[in-house]
Design an enzyme around this catalytic site. Sequence first.
Site, PDB file in Angstrom:
ATOM      1  N   LYS A  58      46.498  51.175  -9.345  1.00  0.00           N
ATOM      2  CA  LYS A  58      46.306  51.347 -10.670  1.00  0.00           C
ATOM      3  C   LYS A  58      46.054  50.133 -11.536  1.00  0.00           C
ATOM      4  O   LYS A  58      45.041  50.075 -12.429  1.00  0.00           O
ATOM      5  CB  LYS A  58      47.528  52.329 -11.391  1.00  0.00           C
ATOM      6  CG  LYS A  58      47.594  53.599 -10.653  1.00  0.00           C
ATOM      7  CD  LYS A  58      48.880  54.204 -11.245  1.00  0.00           C
ATOM      8  CE  LYS A  58      49.249  55.605 -10.186  1.00  0.00           C
ATOM      9  NZ  LYS A  58      50.372  56.301 -10.675  1.00  0.00           N
ATOM     10  N   GLN A 102      56.194  55.331 -12.957  1.00  0.00           N
ATOM     11  CA  GLN A 102      55.896  55.793 -11.568  1.00  0.00           C
ATOM     12  C   GLN A 102      57.169  56.745 -11.058  1.00  0.00           C
ATOM     13  O   GLN A 102      58.108  56.168 -10.967  1.00  0.00           O
ATOM     14  CB  GLN A 102      55.408  54.584 -10.574  1.00  0.00           C
ATOM     15  CG  GLN A 102      54.981  54.966  -9.268  1.00  0.00           C
ATOM     16  CD  GLN A 102      53.682  55.677  -9.150  1.00  0.00           C
ATOM     17  OE1 GLN A 102      52.930  55.373 -10.060  1.00  0.00           O
ATOM     18  NE2 GLN A 102      53.576  56.452  -8.111  1.00  0.00           N
ATOM     19  N   ASP A 125      49.955  60.291 -17.855  1.00  0.00           N
ATOM     20  CA  ASP A 125      49.970  61.303 -16.721  1.00  0.00           C
ATOM     21  C   ASP A 125      49.826  62.645 -17.206  1.00  0.00           C
ATOM     22  O   ASP A 125      49.402  63.425 -16.279  1.00  0.00           O
ATOM     23  CB  ASP A 125      51.329  61.169 -16.179  1.00  0.00           C
ATOM     24  CG  ASP A 125      51.322  60.081 -15.120  1.00  0.00           C
ATOM     25  OD1 ASP A 125      50.134  59.923 -14.318  1.00  0.00           O
ATOM     26  OD2 ASP A 125      52.262  59.310 -14.786  1.00  0.00           O
TER      27      ASP A 125
HETATM   28  N1  GUN Z   1      54.174  59.720  -8.218  1.00  0.00           N
HETATM   29  C1  GUN Z   1      53.159  60.433  -7.319  1.00  0.00           C
HETATM   30  N2  GUN Z   1      52.154  60.525  -8.122  1.00  0.00           N
HETATM   31  C2  GUN Z   1      52.368  60.238  -9.091  1.00  0.00           C
HETATM   32  C3  GUN Z   1      51.423  60.281 -10.293  1.00  0.00           C
HETATM   33  O1  GUN Z   1      50.516  60.962 -10.442  1.00  0.00           O
HETATM   34  N3  GUN Z   1      51.902  59.622 -11.544  1.00  0.00           N
HETATM   35  C4  GUN Z   1      53.331  59.062 -11.410  1.00  0.00           C
HETATM   36  N4  GUN Z   1      53.857  58.659 -12.646  1.00  0.00           N
HETATM   37  N5  GUN Z   1      54.052  59.109 -10.444  1.00  0.00           N
HETATM   38  C5  GUN Z   1      53.547  59.542  -9.405  1.00  0.00           C
END
Ligand code: GUN
Length: 301
Positions: A58, A102, A125
Amino acid sequence: MARRIVMKLIDGKKVAKEVRGKIAEEVERMVQAGESRPHLAAVLVGTDGASRTYVKNKVLACEECGFRSTVVRLPEDISERDLLTEIDRLNHDDTVDGYIVQLPLPAHIDEQRVVEAIDYRKDVDGFHPMNVGRMSIGLPGIRPATPQGILMLLDYYGIETAGKHCVVLGRSNIVGRPVASLLLHKSFPGNCTVTVCHSATKGLKKITRLADIMIVAIGSPLFVTADMVKEGAVIIDVGITRVVNDSKPRGYELQGDVDFENVASKCSYITPVPGGVGPMTIASLMRNLLELRRLRKENKL
Ligand code: GUN
């Protein structure tokens, strides 16, 4: 004579790169016009290998898009209260346009409480119940990254969705439920007849064999076999599991939920793993950050 299916590979890596390129152009226009660079923060709790990789990717995507990024690293044993204090700080930091926490979080932390503590106007998100609710009734707002990334792929490849039977495998809050909700909307991509299957579904194969479009998000490697797929179906594989394989340099390989090798020849379109949905999730997250900036500027959130 039976019609021969010509399978097309959906190249998420290529599409995601194009999306990031367009975002970068937009960001340079904004900066030229005197705006600050959009700023994404990522909260990473603990040292889980997969989570660290996701956050690293990211950050790399932010660099490519011309965004500013900050990673807030917190110890595995942080208390829920201290994490919530950090969330509050990010909610009030005016230099941060949006942030992610996350997931998964360590077991002693109530994940839902954390998600609900995020200011929904910074919820890049799209996991906050306010954004989930707005999405489910079709109001403007932030859509969860993976489902939105899937829709971007369907759009890019001009895959017809109206009136099609879309079968979703999995009912998670991150993928299954929201993608089903989006494909139900009267829009393109969307306007599908949607069936959601899960671990308690009976007669699964009968249902999956009716799917014009199948979206698989269960986290069970190679679960979908050729006999579960209708000729000519569109297959979107969201699964990405690290499976131990000592012959690989890293000691593992990534496997999707679909037995690609045997399923691909039956499909009209299929996503590979890796290089399908994964890169789109991140590109879509980048788009959400830009969208948060715009919605906030126009007072629409
Ligand atoms: N863990 C797995 N996929 C995601 C996601 O799209 N966002 C976040 N914050 N955690 C994740």
